[in-house]
Design a protein around this motif. Structure first.
Motif, PDB file in Angstrom:
ATOM      1  N   MET A   1       0.824  -1.431   0.100  1.00  0.00           N
ATOM      2  CA  MET A   1       0.165   0.204   0.450  1.00  0.00           C
ATOM      3  C   MET A   1       0.761   0.744   0.371  1.00  0.00           C
ATOM      4  N   PRO A   2       0.596   2.396  -0.399  1.00  0.00           N
ATOM      5  CA  PRO A   2       1.100   3.126  -0.899  1.00  0.00           C
ATOM      6  C   PRO A   2       1.599   4.004   0.567  1.00  0.00           C
ATOM      7  N   GLU A   3       2.272   4.565   0.765  1.00  0.00           N
ATOM      8  CA  GLU A   3       2.646   5.285   1.883  1.00  0.00           C
ATOM      9  C   GLU A   3       1.790   6.273   2.003  1.00  0.00           C
ATOM     10  N   ARG A   4       1.271   6.672   3.557  1.00  0.00           N
ATOM     11  CA  ARG A   4      -0.005   7.539   3.654  1.00  0.00           C
ATOM     12  C   ARG A   4       0.241   8.730   4.976  1.00  0.00           C
ATOM     13  N   SER A   5       0.198  10.135   4.514  1.00  0.00           N
ATOM     14  CA  SER A   5      -0.127  11.079   5.646  1.00  0.00           C
ATOM     15  C   SER A   5      -0.817  10.357   6.972  1.00  0.00           C
ATOM     16  N   PRO A   6      -0.125  11.056   8.172  1.00  0.00           N
ATOM     17  CA  PRO A   6      -0.327  10.496   8.936  1.00  0.00           C
ATOM     18  C   PRO A   6      -1.731  11.381   8.912  1.00  0.00           C
ATOM     19  N   PRO A   7      -2.556  10.525   9.905  1.00  0.00           N
ATOM     20  CA  PRO A   7      -3.706  10.393  10.053  1.00  0.00           C
ATOM     21  C   PRO A   7      -4.305  12.328  10.694  1.00  0.00           C
ATOM     22  N   ALA A   8      -5.271  12.923  10.279  1.00  0.00           N
ATOM     23  CA  ALA A   8      -5.222  13.923  10.586  1.00  0.00           C
ATOM     24  C   ALA A   8      -5.640  14.469  12.123  1.00  0.00           C
ATOM     25  N   THR A   9      -5.075  15.190  12.983  1.00  0.00           N
ATOM     26  CA  THR A   9      -5.266  15.678  14.129  1.00  0.00           C
ATOM     27  C   THR A   9      -6.989  16.137  14.439  1.00  0.00           C
ATOM     28  N   LYS A  10      -7.381  16.131  15.611  1.00  0.00           N
ATOM     29  CA  LYS A  10      -8.766  16.806  15.727  1.00  0.00           C
ATOM     30  C   LYS A  10      -8.575  18.120  15.942  1.00  0.00           C
ATOM     31  N   GLU A  11      -7.425  18.348  16.073  1.00  0.00           N
ATOM     32  CA  GLU A  11      -7.152  19.930  16.052  1.00  0.00           C
ATOM     33  C   GLU A  11      -7.556  20.363  14.462  1.00  0.00           C
ATOM     34  N   GLU A  12      -6.397  19.821  13.671  1.00  0.00           N
ATOM     35  CA  GLU A  12      -6.872  19.727  12.494  1.00  0.00           C
ATOM     36  C   GLU A  12      -8.407  19.742  11.683  1.00  0.00           C
ATOM     37  N   LEU A  13      -8.229  18.582  11.917  1.00  0.00           N
ATOM     38  CA  LEU A  13      -9.542  18.618  11.621  1.00  0.00           C
ATOM     39  C   LEU A  13     -11.046  19.279  12.296  1.00  0.00           C
ATOM     40  N   VAL A  14     -10.829  20.120  13.196  1.00  0.00           N
ATOM     41  CA  VAL A  14     -12.080  21.233  13.753  1.00  0.00           C
ATOM     42  C   VAL A  14     -11.575  22.078  13.192  1.00  0.00           C
ATOM     43  N   HIS A  15     -10.109  22.587  12.712  1.00  0.00           N
ATOM     44  CA  HIS A  15      -9.641  24.053  11.920  1.00  0.00           C
ATOM     45  C   HIS A  15     -10.680  23.248  10.647  1.00  0.00           C
ATOM     46  N   LEU A  16     -10.617  22.324  10.225  1.00  0.00           N
ATOM     47  CA  LEU A  16     -11.243  22.130   8.392  1.00  0.00           C
ATOM     48  C   LEU A  16     -12.813  22.178   8.904  1.00  0.00           C
ATOM     49  N   PHE A  17     -13.124  21.604   9.641  1.00  0.00           N
ATOM     50  CA  PHE A  17     -14.839  21.686   9.445  1.00  0.00           C
ATOM     51  C   PHE A  17     -15.130  23.629   9.721  1.00  0.00           C
ATOM     52  N   GLU A  18     -14.694  24.324  10.801  1.00  0.00           N
ATOM     53  CA  GLU A  18     -14.449  25.680  11.514  1.00  0.00           C
ATOM     54  C   GLU A  18     -14.921  26.733   9.465  1.00  0.00           C
ATOM     55  N   HIS A  19     -13.783  25.910   8.915  1.00  0.00           N
ATOM     56  CA  HIS A  19     -13.057  26.748   7.841  1.00  0.00           C
ATOM     57  C   HIS A  19     -14.350  26.277   6.495  1.00  0.00           C
ATOM     58  N   LEU A  20     -14.716  25.331   6.354  1.00  0.00           N
ATOM     59  CA  LEU A  20     -15.498  25.091   5.340  1.00  0.00           C
ATOM     60  C   LEU A  20     -17.129  25.889   6.036  1.00  0.00           C
ATOM     61  N   GLU A  21     -17.270  25.222   7.084  1.00  0.00           N
ATOM     62  CA  GLU A  21     -18.918  26.450   7.923  1.00  0.00           C
ATOM     63  C   GLU A  21     -18.497  27.585   7.638  1.00  0.00           C
ATOM     64  N   SER A  22     -17.632  28.385   7.572  1.00  0.00           N
ATOM     65  CA  SER A  22     -17.251  30.074   7.105  1.00  0.00           C
ATOM     66  C   SER A  22     -17.515  29.987   5.782  1.00  0.00           C
ATOM     67  N   ALA A  23     -17.071  28.946   4.880  1.00  0.00           N
ATOM     68  CA  ALA A  23     -17.130  29.592   3.646  1.00  0.00           C
ATOM     69  C   ALA A  23     -18.144  29.063   3.213  1.00  0.00           C
ATOM     70  N   LEU A  24     -19.361  28.108   3.666  1.00  0.00           N
ATOM     71  CA  LEU A  24     -21.134  27.434   3.568  1.00  0.00           C
ATOM     72  C   LEU A  24     -21.687  29.044   4.540  1.00  0.00           C
ATOM     73  N   ASP A  25     -20.928  30.042   5.496  1.00  0.00           N
ATOM     74  CA  ASP A  25     -22.236  30.872   5.669  1.00  0.00           C
ATOM     75  C   ASP A  25     -21.961  32.044   4.661  1.00  0.00           C
ATOM     76  N   GLU A  26     -20.946  32.199   4.297  1.00  0.00           N
ATOM     77  CA  GLU A  26     -20.552  32.966   3.340  1.00  0.00           C
ATOM     78  C   GLU A  26     -21.887  32.868   2.297  1.00  0.00           C
ATOM     79  N   ARG A  27     -21.830  31.956   2.108  1.00  0.00           N
ATOM     80  CA  ARG A  27     -22.732  31.829   0.682  1.00  0.00           C
ATOM     81  C   ARG A  27     -24.041  31.692   0.884  1.00  0.00           C
ATOM     82  N   SER A  28     -24.574  31.622   2.260  1.00  0.00           N
ATOM     83  CA  SER A  28     -26.006  31.182   3.127  1.00  0.00           C
ATOM     84  C   SER A  28     -26.341  29.679   2.346  1.00  0.00           C
TER      85      SER A  28
END
Length: 277
Positions: A178-205
């Motif tokens: 199997m190809p080497e994978r990047s390490p699993p995302a930390t919970k902090e990284e996931l939270v930042h992704l969620f907040e980033h996505l949600e704020s972008a979606l807020d901008e688009r109502s």
């Protein structure tokens, strides 16, 4: 896993008629690590140009092939021999299939016992006297009404089971992992992704009506949680979101609405996900 001539079974073809079949058998052997091919009275003599052509780069097997005048001579140095046949013989010998044979051959190899696989003629296989020289019968689970296999096909199946028996994992020995994978995302990284996505979606109502925003956010986060994102995948997704926002930079952290400053910006990742900002 590398095999040695002393550990891998010898393949003995009795009175093979066609050079093409010999070459194809040699190729099947090379595919799964067998190297010692012996011929008993090949019809068209040896060496054979058609066998060499059909071997398709299994030149080391062809070059080392030896010819014998009898089955007895071909197996004289072997401590255990399987006779391969699909016919019902009136002989009191144990009959095993290819999986069990592979395991037993590995066991003999571990004890430094040299083993062999005896294959018969293209048209009618081995005779009873030849089978009598073997220790056990090896047969394949073929359909009884169509039990005849090409010699090279039979060699391929048994050589495959021999090689597979040498690995602990059921699919061990694959030429690539199997190809080497990047390490699993930390919970902090996931939270930042969620907040980033949600704020972008807020901008688009996106979250309409407003009272349904909370369950919609939970559902979005559940989708990404199931994927088990890696750190690299999170960086890629955040780069995609920033691109859709029409910004040449993306925030390294997002808390609340997506607002960036010179101290809170990082370059976009490259097209393949790039490096972290």
């Amino acid at each position: 896993m590398s095999e040695t001539a002393s550990s891998s079974p010898v393949v003995v073809l009795v009175e093979p008629q066609m050079g093409e079949n010999i070459g194809a058998a040699a190729r099947a052997m090379a595919n799964f690590g067998l190297t010692d091919l012996r011929l008993v009275r090949p019809r068209d003599g040896w060496p054979n140009e058609k066998a060499t052509a059909a071997a398709s780069r299994a030149d080391h097997v062809i070059a080392a092939t030896r010819v014998f005048d009898s089955v007895e001579a071909a197996i004289a140095d072997l401590g255990f021999v399987y006779a391969t046949t699909a016919r019902d013989r009136d002989l009191t010998k144990e009959v095993v299939g290819p999986v069990e044979a592979g395991r037993r051959l590995r066991g003999f190899a571990a004890q430094s016992v040299k083993t062999g696989l005896l294959f018969g003629r293209e048209r009618w296989g081995l005779d009873n006297d030849e089978i009598a020289l073997a220790d056990q019968i090896l047969t394949l689970p073929v359909v009884p009404e169509f039990a005849s296999l090409n010699i090279a096909q039979a060699v391929l199946v048994i050589a495959y089971e021999w090689r597979k028996a040498g690995f602990e994992a059921e699919d061990g020995g694959l030429p690539f992992g199997m190809p080497e994978r990047s390490p699993p995302a930390t919970k902090e990284e996931l939270v930042h992704l969620f907040e980033h996505l949600e704020s972008a979606l807020d901008e688009r109502s996106f979250f309409r009506p407003a009272e349904k925003r909370e369950p919609m956010v939970r559902n979005l986060r559940a989708i990404f949680q199931r994927v088990q994102l890696t750190a690299q995948e999170v960086r890629t997704l955040r780069g995609i979101i920033a691109t859709l926002e029409g910004r040449p930079t993306r925030p390294t952290k997002v808390k609340g609405p997506a607002k960036t400053s010179k101290d809170d910006e990082a370059p976009l990742p490259d097209g393949d996900g790039g490096e972290p900002g």
